[in-house]
Scaffold this motif. Sequence first.
Motif, short mmCIF file in Angstrom:
data_model
loop_
_atom_site.label_atom_id
_atom_site.label_comp_id
_atom_site.label_asym_id
_atom_site.label_seq_id
_atom_site.Cartn_x
_atom_site.Cartn_y
_atom_site.Cartn_z
N TYR A 21 3.94 19.51 -5.96
CA TYR A 21 4.60 20.26 -7.04
C TYR A 21 4.11 21.71 -7.07
O TYR A 21 4.91 22.65 -7.18
CB TYR A 21 4.31 19.55 -8.36
CG TYR A 21 4.71 20.30 -9.60
CD1 TYR A 21 5.97 20.14 -10.18
CD2 TYR A 21 3.82 21.17 -10.24
CE1 TYR A 21 6.33 20.82 -11.33
CE2 TYR A 21 4.16 21.85 -11.39
CZ TYR A 21 5.42 21.68 -11.93
OH TYR A 21 5.77 22.37 -13.08
N MET A 22 2.81 21.91 -6.99
CA MET A 22 2.24 23.25 -7.03
C MET A 22 2.53 24.01 -5.74
O MET A 22 2.81 25.22 -5.76
CB MET A 22 0.74 23.17 -7.27
CG MET A 22 0.34 22.74 -8.67
SD MET A 22 0.91 23.90 -9.95
CE MET A 22 0.07 25.40 -9.42
N GLY A 23 2.45 23.32 -4.61
CA GLY A 23 2.61 23.98 -3.32
C GLY A 23 3.95 24.66 -3.16
O GLY A 23 4.03 25.81 -2.71
N GLU A 50 7.28 20.52 5.29
CA GLU A 50 7.10 19.97 6.64
C GLU A 50 7.70 20.90 7.69
O GLU A 50 7.12 21.11 8.76
CB GLU A 50 7.76 18.59 6.72
CG GLU A 50 7.60 17.93 8.09
CD GLU A 50 8.28 16.57 8.17
OE1 GLU A 50 8.19 15.94 9.23
OE2 GLU A 50 8.90 16.16 7.17
N GLU A 51 8.86 21.47 7.40
CA GLU A 51 9.55 22.32 8.36
C GLU A 51 8.89 23.68 8.53
O GLU A 51 8.77 24.18 9.65
CB GLU A 51 11.00 22.53 7.92
CG GLU A 51 11.85 21.29 7.98
CD GLU A 51 13.18 21.47 7.26
OE1 GLU A 51 13.99 20.54 7.31
OE2 GLU A 51 13.39 22.54 6.63
N ASP A 52 8.49 24.28 7.41
CA ASP A 52 8.09 25.70 7.44
C ASP A 52 6.60 25.96 7.33
O ASP A 52 6.14 27.05 7.66
CB ASP A 52 8.78 26.44 6.29
CG ASP A 52 10.29 26.33 6.36
OD1 ASP A 52 10.80 26.10 7.46
OD2 ASP A 52 10.95 26.47 5.31
N GLU A 53 5.83 25.01 6.83
CA GLU A 53 4.42 25.25 6.55
C GLU A 53 3.55 24.15 7.15
O GLU A 53 3.06 23.27 6.44
CB GLU A 53 4.20 25.34 5.04
CG GLU A 53 5.02 26.40 4.33
CD GLU A 53 4.63 27.80 4.75
OE1 GLU A 53 3.44 28.01 5.12
OE2 GLU A 53 5.50 28.69 4.71
N PRO A 54 3.32 24.18 8.47
CA PRO A 54 2.55 23.10 9.11
C PRO A 54 1.13 22.96 8.57
O PRO A 54 0.62 21.84 8.44
CB PRO A 54 2.54 23.50 10.59
CG PRO A 54 2.92 24.94 10.62
CD PRO A 54 3.82 25.17 9.45
N TRP A 99 11.51 19.30 -1.39
CA TRP A 99 10.25 20.04 -1.39
C TRP A 99 9.41 19.66 -0.18
O TRP A 99 8.91 20.52 0.54
CB TRP A 99 9.45 19.74 -2.65
CG TRP A 99 10.10 20.08 -3.94
CD1 TRP A 99 11.28 20.76 -4.12
CD2 TRP A 99 9.63 19.75 -5.25
NE1 TRP A 99 11.57 20.87 -5.46
CE2 TRP A 99 10.57 20.27 -6.18
CE3 TRP A 99 8.51 19.09 -5.73
CZ2 TRP A 99 10.41 20.12 -7.55
CZ3 TRP A 99 8.34 18.94 -7.10
CH2 TRP A 99 9.28 19.46 -8.00
N LEU A 100 9.24 18.35 0.00
CA LEU A 100 8.41 17.87 1.10
C LEU A 100 9.03 18.23 2.44
O LEU A 100 8.31 18.54 3.40
CB LEU A 100 8.21 16.36 0.99
CG LEU A 100 7.59 15.86 -0.33
CD1 LEU A 100 7.49 14.35 -0.32
CD2 LEU A 100 6.21 16.48 -0.53
N LYS A 101 10.36 18.20 2.51
CA LYS A 101 11.04 18.54 3.76
C LYS A 101 10.82 20.00 4.10
O LYS A 101 10.54 20.36 5.25
CB LYS A 101 12.54 18.25 3.61
CG LYS A 101 13.34 18.37 4.90
CD LYS A 101 13.02 17.24 5.85
CE LYS A 101 13.92 17.26 7.08
NZ LYS A 101 13.53 16.24 8.07
N THR A 102 10.95 20.88 3.11
CA THR A 102 10.74 22.31 3.33
C THR A 102 9.31 22.59 3.79
O THR A 102 9.08 23.38 4.72
CB THR A 102 11.02 23.09 2.04
OG1 THR A 102 12.40 22.93 1.70
CG2 THR A 102 10.73 24.57 2.20
#
Length: 438
Positions: A102-104, A73-77, A68-71
């Motif tokens: 969790y919500m994001g 970081e990669e896609d939503e600066p 989740w955190l990786k996605t």
Amino acid sequence: MSSNIPTRSIFCRDNLDVLEGINSSCIDLIYLDPPFNKNKTFTAPIGSHAEGASFKDIFRKEDLKGEWLKTIEEDEPKLHSFLESVQTMGGRNSHDFCYLAYMGIRLLECHRILKDTGSIYLHCDPTMSHYLKLLMDCIFEENNFRNEIVWNKGFRGTPRKTRYQQEHEIVFYYGKGKNVIWNQQTVSYKNKKMSRYNKRDEEGNKYALVKRKRTDGTIYYGRTYPKGKRIGDVIHIPTLASTSRERTHYPTQKPLALLERIIKTSSNEGDLILDLFCGCATTCVAAEKLERKWIGIDVSITAYNLVKRRLAKEVEGKENGQAGMLFWEEKIKYQQKLPKRTDQGVDYREKKYIYVISHPKYPGEYKVGIAKDLKKNFSGYQRTDPERAYEYEYSRLSPRFREVEKHIHEVFPNKHEWVQAPLEEIIAEIKGVDKARI
């Protein structure tokens, strides 16, 4: 895009897994009443129709998944920066950071599946409303925020000392785009405002005679019919009393009238409504009554059992519910198997860019990362650098982005994702490894 999920479906799964299998741009209205991060566990009382329903309102590090955190970081600066700020304030393991991550990741999927004319309503309370507003701004854009709706639910319980009695909860209303579905709702004026409508027409409808002026200056009297008072952003609907006919004793149950108002306002008959924390299925019941299509998701099978009972009572009018439940059993689809998107090819794999970035401060080093949107990703880097000195050296769109990035960081010396090697060697390795189909 049409939905790949039949209407009247109840999924008993983690809602993120289901969301990922829904076609893009196929939902007209999303309502979600998620946990509020109150650090509690809610359980329905034994003997009630909702017996067995239980959910925790506690979020810890173990509830997070690294991908989740990786996605994010990669896609939503923008979202990543916001979560980093929350983390700085409370620490990576804080309940607030874990809850918002969790919500994001779920709200990102909501944005993908919502139609451009669609709307989303997020129910919350002051525990996290200030954070959730910023989270929604990051994902749905601040200019798509429409209203902060105050649900005045009335006085309940004993107030704590040194605090005002809490009588409301918040619902954030966002559109995905500029032109959303909107049906203005009205309520009847109070009697004192209706007194002017003291005449009736040939069909028995009340009207008032109002003095008007023509363009030539002559005066005449025309008929005016009551249109009702437009509904504002404060909704006065009392919470359900313990003796209420519609009460199931499910923790956090919301009144049907509240959901009916939202659904009437932001959808039309035949539209598809989604509730990803459907609980006791109030949204599903309201949608059925208003002749909308609907999908509900909840981790508990209680939602499936309750929706049959409630539809039998609320739609069919059968108080004991037994005959009605058999009728609805054939119509409602209990789903445990995850849906598969049909808006993509059979062998579809998501593609992202593998990119290489340089900066004058780091000679001989190159940042190798992944991004879905290069422009958005690059803007995130530039915002952190007063000199705006970052530069893209190379990018490659690939379905094997994750494997290639991992390989590059294993082959070359690196620190903090900055690879130490000649640029030509890094690019050649990316091309060669991607073509080799790891």
